[in-house]
Motif scaffolding. Structure first.
Motif, mmCIF file in Angstrom:
data_model
loop_
_atom_site.group_PDB
_atom_site.id
_atom_site.type_symbol
_atom_site.label_atom_id
_atom_site.label_comp_id
_atom_site.label_asym_id
_atom_site.label_seq_id
_atom_site.Cartn_x
_atom_site.Cartn_y
_atom_site.Cartn_z
ATOM 1 N N ASN A 1 0.864 -1.168 0.000
ATOM 2 C CA ASN A 1 0.000 0.000 0.000
ATOM 3 C C ASN A 1 0.908 1.229 0.000
ATOM 4 O O ASN A 1 1.885 1.286 0.739
ATOM 5 N N ARG B 1 -11.684 -7.226 -0.426
ATOM 6 C CA ARG B 1 -11.680 -6.335 -1.585
ATOM 7 C C ARG B 1 -12.792 -5.304 -1.432
ATOM 8 O O ARG B 1 -13.861 -5.603 -0.906
ATOM 9 N N SER C 1 -3.819 1.970 -2.850
ATOM 10 C CA SER C 1 -3.666 0.520 -2.896
ATOM 11 C C SER C 1 -2.678 0.135 -3.990
ATOM 12 O O SER C 1 -2.665 0.727 -5.071
ATOM 13 N N LEU D 1 -3.008 -2.197 -5.797
ATOM 14 C CA LEU D 1 -3.797 -2.702 -6.917
ATOM 15 C C LEU D 1 -4.208 -1.598 -7.898
ATOM 16 O O LEU D 1 -4.695 -1.886 -8.981
ATOM 17 N N ASN D 2 -4.034 -0.334 -7.506
ATOM 18 C CA ASN D 2 -4.412 0.784 -8.369
ATOM 19 C C ASN D 2 -3.293 1.050 -9.368
ATOM 20 O O ASN D 2 -2.369 1.811 -9.110
#
Length: 190
Positions: free
Chosen positions: A53, A94, A160, A162-163
């Motif tokens: 993160n 999530r 995140s 994931l971004n």
């Protein structure tokens, strides 16, 4: 600093649906608002705790903190006039596990919290979360035209890992724009 803890698979599973306390109080310069805690955060009790993160590195690179804090040092944020909360309190694996109702209810609760705490700025970390929680489907990253009372509202990229739309440098640049605006308004640190 608390010794970093790597949650076990059982601890992560047990964290589903838990909540963690806000790091917030009255008179903050900026109240950062995540979407909701991930399971790693739920298991440790630390905001933005999952390795990868980019919140803590972006906070430092933007100049909000003089060094990069570890999530276990989140209690030090108050000394810099900073705090952390979430749109939705419950931990999930999530963000797509959250419902539209949870976002709307979270937006209403966040508005109440901001009205009570009166930070100079609210920074929602994630454009989708802001759009869903506040019913603003056309909102973009950056300062918003709608305030909460006297509190300016900003949308920053979701930190995140994931971004993939934003690199760490791009996230830090957006954090820096917010910091520059807050400082230009003349509110001193801590």
């Amino acid at each position: 600093m608390t010794t970093p803890h790597r949650p076990t698979a059982d601890e992560m599973a047990a964290a589903h649906g838990t909540t963690i306390p806000d790091v917030a109080g009255p008179g903050l310069r900026v109240l950062f608002c995540g979407i909701n805690p991930g399971l790693w955060s739920g298991a440790t009790g630390w905001h933005f705790a999952r390795p990868g993160n980019r919140f803590w590195p972006a906070l430092h690179r933007s100049g909000f903190t003089p060094r990069q804090l570890h999530p276990s040092e989140q209690g030090e944020l108050a000394a810099y006039g900073l705090g952390i909360t979430n749109v939705v309190a419950r931990a999930t694996a999530r963000a797509d596990e959250l419902t539209a109702d949870e976002y709307r209810e979270g937006g209403a609760a966040l508005t109440e919290r901001v009205t009570r705490l009166r930070p100079q700025a609210l920074a929602v970390l994630g454009i989708g979360a802001y759009r869903a929680a506040f019913g603003r489907p056309r909102a973009q990253v950056g300062p918003q035209d709608a305030a909460v009372g006297n509190t300016a509202v900003w949308v920053l990229p979701n930190p995140s890992g994931l971004n993939a739309h934003y690199s760490l440098d791009a996230i830090a640049a957006e954090f820096r724009r917010l910091r520059s605006t807050v400082e230009a308004a003349g509110v001193s640190e801590g």
